[in-house]
Write a protein that holds these residues in place. Structure first.
Motif, PDB file in Angstrom:
ATOM      1  N   ALA A  13      16.928  21.987 -40.070  1.00  0.00           N
ATOM      2  CA  ALA A  13      16.069  23.368 -40.237  1.00  0.00           C
ATOM      3  C   ALA A  13      16.782  24.746 -40.372  1.00  0.00           C
ATOM      4  O   ALA A  13      16.267  25.753 -40.706  1.00  0.00           O
ATOM      5  CB  ALA A  13      15.232  23.323 -38.762  1.00  0.00           C
ATOM      6  N   LEU A  14      18.063  24.468 -40.264  1.00  0.00           N
ATOM      7  CA  LEU A  14      18.997  25.730 -40.595  1.00  0.00           C
ATOM      8  C   LEU A  14      19.242  25.517 -42.112  1.00  0.00           C
ATOM      9  O   LEU A  14      19.707  26.943 -42.467  1.00  0.00           O
ATOM     10  CB  LEU A  14      20.451  25.325 -39.875  1.00  0.00           C
ATOM     11  N   ASP A  15      18.872  24.765 -42.943  1.00  0.00           N
ATOM     12  CA  ASP A  15      19.117  25.043 -44.487  1.00  0.00           C
ATOM     13  C   ASP A  15      18.568  26.102 -44.864  1.00  0.00           C
ATOM     14  O   ASP A  15      19.127  26.648 -45.762  1.00  0.00           O
ATOM     15  CB  ASP A  15      18.664  23.542 -44.994  1.00  0.00           C
ATOM     16  N   PRO A  16      17.420  26.434 -44.745  1.00  0.00           N
ATOM     17  CA  PRO A  16      16.905  27.729 -45.414  1.00  0.00           C
ATOM     18  C   PRO A  16      17.653  28.955 -45.108  1.00  0.00           C
ATOM     19  O   PRO A  16      18.171  29.820 -45.965  1.00  0.00           O
ATOM     20  CB  PRO A  16      15.324  27.932 -44.926  1.00  0.00           C
ATOM     21  N   LEU A  17      18.101  29.256 -43.951  1.00  0.00           N
ATOM     22  CA  LEU A  17      18.947  30.255 -43.554  1.00  0.00           C
ATOM     23  C   LEU A  17      20.450  30.285 -44.220  1.00  0.00           C
ATOM     24  O   LEU A  17      20.935  31.090 -44.281  1.00  0.00           O
ATOM     25  CB  LEU A  17      19.010  30.427 -41.856  1.00  0.00           C
ATOM     26  N   ALA A  18      20.672  29.074 -44.042  1.00  0.00           N
ATOM     27  CA  ALA A  18      22.140  28.577 -44.676  1.00  0.00           C
ATOM     28  C   ALA A  18      22.256  28.892 -46.160  1.00  0.00           C
ATOM     29  O   ALA A  18      23.146  29.532 -46.470  1.00  0.00           O
ATOM     30  CB  ALA A  18      22.643  27.048 -44.345  1.00  0.00           C
ATOM     31  N   ALA A  19      21.123  28.489 -46.667  1.00  0.00           N
ATOM     32  CA  ALA A  19      21.145  29.113 -48.244  1.00  0.00           C
ATOM     33  C   ALA A  19      21.028  30.377 -48.461  1.00  0.00           C
ATOM     34  O   ALA A  19      21.769  30.880 -49.627  1.00  0.00           O
ATOM     35  CB  ALA A  19      19.867  28.291 -49.020  1.00  0.00           C
ATOM     36  N   ARG A  20      20.317  31.050 -47.539  1.00  0.00           N
ATOM     37  CA  ARG A  20      20.024  32.451 -47.877  1.00  0.00           C
ATOM     38  C   ARG A  20      21.437  33.144 -47.716  1.00  0.00           C
ATOM     39  O   ARG A  20      22.020  34.031 -48.279  1.00  0.00           O
ATOM     40  CB  ARG A  20      18.956  33.171 -46.950  1.00  0.00           C
ATOM     41  N   ALA A  21      22.072  32.752 -46.596  1.00  0.00           N
ATOM     42  CA  ALA A  21      23.433  33.202 -46.034  1.00  0.00           C
ATOM     43  C   ALA A  21      24.453  33.092 -47.168  1.00  0.00           C
ATOM     44  O   ALA A  21      25.256  34.048 -47.511  1.00  0.00           O
ATOM     45  CB  ALA A  21      23.931  32.774 -44.652  1.00  0.00           C
ATOM     46  N   LYS A  22      24.376  31.762 -47.528  1.00  0.00           N
ATOM     47  CA  LYS A  22      25.320  31.599 -48.788  1.00  0.00           C
ATOM     48  C   LYS A  22      25.044  32.386 -50.037  1.00  0.00           C
ATOM     49  O   LYS A  22      25.960  33.375 -50.555  1.00  0.00           O
ATOM     50  CB  LYS A  22      25.310  30.172 -49.408  1.00  0.00           C
ATOM     51  N   ASP A  23      24.008  32.532 -50.389  1.00  0.00           N
ATOM     52  CA  ASP A  23      23.784  33.810 -51.785  1.00  0.00           C
ATOM     53  C   ASP A  23      24.046  35.106 -51.337  1.00  0.00           C
ATOM     54  O   ASP A  23      24.589  35.697 -52.308  1.00  0.00           O
ATOM     55  CB  ASP A  23      22.048  33.486 -51.890  1.00  0.00           C
ATOM     56  N   THR A  24      23.755  35.314 -50.126  1.00  0.00           N
ATOM     57  CA  THR A  24      23.938  36.841 -49.779  1.00  0.00           C
ATOM     58  C   THR A  24      25.460  37.026 -49.763  1.00  0.00           C
ATOM     59  O   THR A  24      26.064  38.030 -50.218  1.00  0.00           O
ATOM     60  CB  THR A  24      23.563  37.488 -48.189  1.00  0.00           C
ATOM     61  N   ALA A  25      26.319  36.226 -49.053  1.00  0.00           N
ATOM     62  CA  ALA A  25      27.875  36.260 -48.813  1.00  0.00           C
ATOM     63  C   ALA A  25      28.386  36.429 -50.480  1.00  0.00           C
ATOM     64  O   ALA A  25      29.269  37.021 -50.824  1.00  0.00           O
ATOM     65  CB  ALA A  25      28.565  35.164 -48.011  1.00  0.00           C
ATOM     66  N   ASP A  26      27.823  35.195 -51.394  1.00  0.00           N
ATOM     67  CA  ASP A  26      28.467  35.139 -52.647  1.00  0.00           C
ATOM     68  C   ASP A  26      28.000  36.391 -53.275  1.00  0.00           C
ATOM     69  O   ASP A  26      29.032  36.801 -54.132  1.00  0.00           O
ATOM     70  CB  ASP A  26      27.573  33.783 -53.185  1.00  0.00           C
ATOM     71  N   ARG A  27      27.027  37.015 -53.101  1.00  0.00           N
ATOM     72  CA  ARG A  27      26.877  38.483 -53.913  1.00  0.00           C
ATOM     73  C   ARG A  27      27.250  39.538 -53.145  1.00  0.00           C
ATOM     74  O   ARG A  27      27.931  40.474 -54.213  1.00  0.00           O
ATOM     75  CB  ARG A  27      25.210  38.639 -53.781  1.00  0.00           C
ATOM     76  N   LEU A  28      27.649  39.715 -52.049  1.00  0.00           N
ATOM     77  CA  LEU A  28      28.031  40.942 -51.413  1.00  0.00           C
ATOM     78  C   LEU A  28      29.609  41.050 -51.522  1.00  0.00           C
ATOM     79  O   LEU A  28      30.201  41.922 -51.554  1.00  0.00           O
ATOM     80  CB  LEU A  28      27.588  41.144 -50.191  1.00  0.00           C
ATOM     81  N   LEU A  29      30.369  39.772 -51.401  1.00  0.00           N
ATOM     82  CA  LEU A  29      31.658  39.723 -51.329  1.00  0.00           C
ATOM     83  C   LEU A  29      32.365  39.931 -52.583  1.00  0.00           C
ATOM     84  O   LEU A  29      31.862  39.332 -53.606  1.00  0.00           O
ATOM     85  CB  LEU A  29      32.509  38.354 -50.731  1.00  0.00           C
ATOM     86  N   PRO A  30      33.420  40.614 -53.006  1.00  0.00           N
ATOM     87  CA  PRO A  30      34.156  40.810 -54.038  1.00  0.00           C
ATOM     88  C   PRO A  30      34.756  39.633 -54.435  1.00  0.00           C
ATOM     89  O   PRO A  30      35.159  38.865 -53.713  1.00  0.00           O
ATOM     90  CB  PRO A  30      35.331  41.800 -53.638  1.00  0.00           C
ATOM     91  N   GLY A  31      34.714  39.544 -55.859  1.00  0.00           N
ATOM     92  CA  GLY A  31      35.400  38.240 -56.446  1.00  0.00           C
ATOM     93  C   GLY A  31      36.879  38.427 -56.823  1.00  0.00           C
ATOM     94  O   GLY A  31      37.446  39.528 -56.494  1.00  0.00           O
ATOM     95  N   GLY A  32      37.556  37.489 -57.663  1.00  0.00           N
ATOM     96  CA  GLY A  32      38.727  37.607 -57.970  1.00  0.00           C
ATOM     97  C   GLY A  32      39.747  37.514 -57.009  1.00  0.00           C
ATOM     98  O   GLY A  32      39.774  36.777 -56.043  1.00  0.00           O
ATOM     99  N   ALA A  33      40.789  38.557 -57.205  1.00  0.00           N
ATOM    100  CA  ALA A  33      41.681  38.763 -56.291  1.00  0.00           C
ATOM    101  C   ALA A  33      41.379  39.017 -54.625  1.00  0.00           C
ATOM    102  O   ALA A  33      42.071  38.508 -53.969  1.00  0.00           O
ATOM    103  CB  ALA A  33      42.725  39.826 -56.801  1.00  0.00           C
ATOM    104  N   VAL A  34      40.431  39.693 -54.546  1.00  0.00           N
ATOM    105  CA  VAL A  34      40.063  40.282 -53.108  1.00  0.00           C
ATOM    106  C   VAL A  34      39.424  38.707 -52.623  1.00  0.00           C
ATOM    107  O   VAL A  34      39.776  38.581 -51.350  1.00  0.00           O
ATOM    108  CB  VAL A  34      38.784  41.134 -53.350  1.00  0.00           C
ATOM    109  N   ARG A  35      38.618  38.100 -53.343  1.00  0.00           N
ATOM    110  CA  ARG A  35      38.157  36.710 -52.794  1.00  0.00           C
ATOM    111  C   ARG A  35      39.330  35.861 -52.269  1.00  0.00           C
ATOM    112  O   ARG A  35      39.057  35.322 -51.295  1.00  0.00           O
ATOM    113  CB  ARG A  35      37.155  36.276 -53.642  1.00  0.00           C
TER     114      ARG A  35
END
Length: 290
Positions: A13-35
């Motif tokens: 039942a956590l899967d929808p929340l987990a998927a949204r959290a994954k998409d949000t974190a992936d979008r908001l966290l900087p990539g490259g050297a910062v990640r």
């Protein structure tokens, strides 16, 4: 036999929340050297558990001071206990950022457990913050926050050690390949396709083998991050700069020394020495890079 800490991994039942959290974190966290810094790649060690030692350590220290404050004359300990709680609150954000960076690339069952772990930490941080503002019951709020953080931390440790989110997934290959002092025949050079990685074996250790003309490059095949087969990934570069990218989460390793150049992996890939003699390819696992 499963433990109580295994339960969240089955809460679909956590899967929808987990998927949204994954998409949000992936979008908001900087990539490259910062990640990469958030993963802990420069240190060769996951950053999240190392950072977590600070809020956990300071909150436990505050708890000990709160216990001591119950003794006669112990009220003077309230100020340092409050200061330690403030440090706990201040260090939650960088610890959480490192955790969310790792979360993005976890498997679904691991993400379910991680969501519960993160929720517990959020409750703990809220209680610590409330203790800083409270005129009464500050000690109670600090204690409650530390107890919740302890449970969440235990779940995080279970996620790392039972569900293997963070440990090096290739360290054992060095041992499966023997002592590494002798070269082992892994097949004919003519049987290796040009410029396409394939899997070969030394004992029970899989190798990712790449032929470039008459030269053969190789690494151990199990990605250090979460265990994907590297030979299914994409090759780029030439000469000593030749790399392979993990097909699961895009960790990129250099064949020459196993170094991690990109992606969520923090541990370098164990390296393999190769040579060609009489049309036969020989290899030995050198070991994890130093």
């Amino acid at each position: 036999m499963s433990s109580l800490f295994d339960a969240p991994s089955r809460w679909t039942a956590l899967d929808p929340l987990a998927a949204r959290a994954k998409d949000t974190a992936d979008r908001l966290l900087p990539g490259g050297a910062v990640r990469g810094l958030l993963h802990g790649r420069p240190a060769g060690h996951p950053a999240h558990p190392a950072l977590a030692m600070v809020p956990v350590g300071t909150s436990v220290s505050a708890l000990l001071l709160d216990v001591a404050s119950l003794l006669p004359g112990g009220r003077v300990l309230d100020v340092p206990a409050r200061g330690l709680a403030a440090v706990s609150v201040a260090t939650v954000a960088p610890t959480a950022l490192a955790g969310w960076a790792d979360y993005v690339d976890l498997h679904p069952d691991q993400q379910r457990t991680a969501i519960v772990h993160a929720a517990g930490n959020a409750v703990a941080a809220t209680l610590w913050s409330a203790s800083l503002l409270a005129r009464r019951h500050a000690r109670l709020l600090r204690t409650a926050g530390t107890l919740v953080a302890g449970a969440a931390g235990a779940l995080g440790g279970h996620l790392a050690y039972r569900w293997a989110a963070g440990p090096n997934h290739a360290e054992h290959l060095v041992h499966l390949a023997g002592d590494g002092r002798e070269f082992t025949d892994i097949g004919s050079l003519a049987d290796l396709p040009q410029d396409r990685p394939v899997q070969r074996w030394i004992g029970d250790a899989p190798l990712c083998v790449l032929r470039r003309g008459d030269e053969v490059l190789a690494l151990t095949d199990t990605c250090t991050h979460l265990g994907a087969a590297l030979h299914e990934g994409e090759v780029s570069g030439t000469g000593g700069a030749t790399t392979i990218t993990c097909p699961w989460h895009a960790s990129r390793f250099r064949f020459a020394d196993g170094d991690v150049l990109d992606g969520p992996a923090t541990a370098p890939q164990p390296t393999v020495a190769t040579r060609v003699a009489d049309g036969r390819v020989q290899a030995r696992v050198v070991g994890p890079p130093l």
